[in-house]
Design an enzyme around this catalytic site. Structure first.
Site, mmCIF file in Angstrom:
data_model
loop_
_atom_site.group_PDB
_atom_site.id
_atom_site.type_symbol
_atom_site.label_atom_id
_atom_site.label_comp_id
_atom_site.label_asym_id
_atom_site.label_seq_id
_atom_site.Cartn_x
_atom_site.Cartn_y
_atom_site.Cartn_z
ATOM 1 N N GLY A 1 0.810 -1.209 0.000
ATOM 2 C CA GLY A 1 0.000 0.000 0.000
ATOM 3 C C GLY A 1 0.843 1.258 0.000
ATOM 4 O O GLY A 1 2.074 1.214 -0.057
ATOM 5 N N GLY B 1 -5.333 5.506 2.899
ATOM 6 C CA GLY B 1 -5.201 6.951 2.693
ATOM 7 C C GLY B 1 -4.664 7.239 1.310
ATOM 8 O O GLY B 1 -3.609 6.737 0.938
ATOM 9 N N HIS B 2 -5.410 7.975 0.529
ATOM 10 C CA HIS B 2 -4.970 8.347 -0.813
ATOM 11 C C HIS B 2 -4.716 9.851 -0.842
ATOM 12 O O HIS B 2 -5.611 10.633 -0.539
ATOM 13 C CB HIS B 2 -6.046 7.995 -1.855
ATOM 14 N N GLN C 1 -4.934 -0.128 -0.542
ATOM 15 C CA GLN C 1 -3.788 -0.895 -0.014
ATOM 16 C C GLN C 1 -3.012 -1.623 -1.118
ATOM 17 O O GLN C 1 -2.988 -1.149 -2.252
ATOM 18 C CB GLN C 1 -4.271 -1.876 1.061
HETATM 19 P P1 IMP Z 1 -6.020 -2.516 9.470
HETATM 20 O O1 IMP Z 1 -6.394 -2.636 8.023
HETATM 21 O O2 IMP Z 1 -6.224 -1.145 10.013
HETATM 22 O O3 IMP Z 1 -6.644 -3.586 10.305
HETATM 23 O O4 IMP Z 1 -4.418 -2.756 9.566
HETATM 24 C C1 IMP Z 1 -3.833 -4.008 9.235
HETATM 25 C C2 IMP Z 1 -2.471 -3.805 8.601
HETATM 26 O O5 IMP Z 1 -2.626 -3.209 7.323
HETATM 27 C C3 IMP Z 1 -1.535 -2.865 9.366
HETATM 28 O O6 IMP Z 1 -0.212 -3.288 9.186
HETATM 29 C C4 IMP Z 1 -1.750 -1.534 8.690
HETATM 30 O O7 IMP Z 1 -0.657 -0.658 8.862
HETATM 31 C C5 IMP Z 1 -1.901 -2.001 7.254
HETATM 32 N N1 IMP Z 1 -2.684 -1.062 6.447
HETATM 33 C C6 IMP Z 1 -4.020 -0.910 6.444
HETATM 34 N N2 IMP Z 1 -4.373 0.026 5.555
HETATM 35 C C7 IMP Z 1 -3.255 0.458 4.967
HETATM 36 C C8 IMP Z 1 -2.968 1.415 3.941
HETATM 37 O O8 IMP Z 1 -3.842 2.055 3.341
HETATM 38 N N3 IMP Z 1 -1.667 1.560 3.611
HETATM 39 C C9 IMP Z 1 -0.681 0.848 4.198
HETATM 40 N N4 IMP Z 1 -0.890 -0.029 5.159
HETATM 41 C C10 IMP Z 1 -2.162 -0.234 5.544
#
Ligand code: IMP
Length: 429
Positions: A21, A49-50, A229
């Protein structure tokens, strides 16, 4: 899709991350959306986040499709997105105050709502993991995991419930269940007051996105699918358990819109010219020391959603190729090439070793990746500022060599390179 540049694309294209991501999808979608009739977002929630920077300002989008800046483009939020109204309404407010009309937004009625209890459960689970010394996931804390957990359990509120006459009763029942199961001490009255207000604001954007997409296809319109992601955070194909709870892979489009991947003309895999990871989980090509500092600072590598510093790594071609093969990706978009300007040596990972012996990549195996030692090829860097370059041929020869090696290893062309954060600071090949 034929070999012409992406700039004048026609038909149906999808953009997905081939990493963890934060690859710059927002800016690519913003650029490509000028040709789209429909931009359709699949998967993820307010965890993603975009960032989009254009003549209207700099925006951090989480749920809103990045095509929203083109008022004639219909922007769909599909049924497999976890819709967090607090985040979305704030995004809408920020956009409106910058003069962006959001009348072209449609959110699927079948999408699940991320509610305050999901965020609480997310935080609670992470702190328990930490206390018990089990593996922390490093979630963004936005309640996305618990939202999808409830969806799979077939409980929880849907976006369409906001329109129903018995929303109040449904909400009350759900709050009571959450209090009973998780002892969260939620105050129903307070939540209802908030969500009744949110419902009034969001009502006009709710509908059936699958139907809109079907019509767009029948009418031969240009459709752009926007992922969230990256593939290695995919719940099924990623580095489980260090993953998110949805499908950033191409299958997520079918799950979101009943749109079969075989009907997509071009799947674009996007990555930065290096990689980053935020949260926990393995990353074989992690960069330390001075080079880390250089990239984090120059690339402003802090999470759009959480502000956490992202860990940088060299481009891992083994992983990118695995993502390309599994998702039948046709071309690559490489962002932030300008961030590497000034480095003496740039590395790319072209293989792994385990305890000194060559080893093939084992898909969705976090343990394998945590033990894999990268095999690198070194490239001489370039010192020139490349932010004003608009043609591939005008790039420094070492930058061209680097891109050519990526194409050669992965076996597909690079069609888009970004050399600066703003709209237009790109090279279409
Ligand atoms: P969750 O999706 O918030 O449950 O996070 C699970 C994992 O995915 C963690 O390591 C987050 O940092 C990662 N993650 C979730 N969304 C993003 C994103 O948009 N960019 C990068 N990492 C993400």
């Amino acid at each position: 899709m034929s070999k012409e540049t992406l700039k004048n694309w026609q038909g149906t294209i999808a953009v997905m991350g081939v990493d963890w991501g934060d690859s710059g999808k927002g800016r690519l979608i913003d650029d490509l959306a000028s040709n789209a009739h429909v931009v359709a977002r699949w998967g993820g929630g307010s965890n993603t986040g975009h960032t989009v920077e254009n003549s209207l300002g700099k925006f951090a989008l989480h749920i809103m499709p990045s095509g929203i800046f083109n008022k004639d483009v219909i922007c769909l939020v599909g049924r497999n997105v976890a819709v967090d109204l607090e985040s979305l309404l704030l995004e809408i407010e920020n956009l409106q105050s910058a003069g962006v009309t959001v009348d072209n937004l449609l959110i699927d009625e079948q999408a699940s709502l991320t509610m305050p209890w999901h965020r609480m459960r997310d935080g609670l689970r992470e702190s328990l993991r930490e206390n018990n010394h089990s593996d922390k996931i490093g979630t963004t804390g936005r309640g996305v995991g618990p939202t999808y957990a409830d969806r799979t359990e077939r409980v929880g509120l849907l976006v369409g419930d906001l329109l129903s006459s018995d929303f109040k009763e449904k909400l009350k029942e759900e709050v009571e269940i959450q209090n009973q199961f998780y002892r969260l001490g939620l105050d129903y009255q307070e939540i209802h007051r908030k969500y009744a207000k949110y419902a009034r604001k969001i009502k006009r954007f709710i509908g059936n996105t699958t139907q809109v997409l079907k019509k767009a296809k029948e009418n031969g319109q240009n459709i752009l699918f926007e992922g969230a992601q990256g593939y290695f955070l995919d719940i099924d194909a990623g580095t489980y358990p260090f993953v998110t709870s949805s499908n950033p892979g191409i299958v997520g489009i079918w799950r979101c819109f009943d749109f079969h991947p075989s009907e997509i003309n071009e799947v674009i895999g996007i990555t930065k010219a290096y990689m980053t990871r935020v949260g926990e989980g393995p990353m074989p090509t992690k960069i330390n020391g001075e080079e880390r500092k250089f990239i984090v600072e120059k690339g402003k590598e802090r999470g759009t959603t959480t502000g956490r510093e992202r860990t940088p790594g060299w481009l891992d071609l083994v992983l990118i190729k695995a993502a390309v093969d599994a998702n039948k990706i046709n071309s690559l978009a490489i962002t932030k090439l300008d961030v590497l300007s000034g480095l003496k040596i740039i590395k790319v990972c072209t293989g792994y070793r385990l305890q000194g012996n060559p080893a093939d990549y084992l898909a969705h195996d976090a343990r394998f990746l945590s033990q894999a030692e990268p095999v690198y090829e070194d490239f001489e860097g370039w010192q020139e500022d490349i932010s004003s370059v608009r043609r591939f041929d005008d790039l420094p020869k070492n930058a061209k060599r680097f891109i050519k090696r990526v194409e050669e290893y992965v076996g597909i062309p690079v069609k888009f390179i970004s050399v600066g954060p703003k709209r237009g600071e790109v090279i279409y090949i």
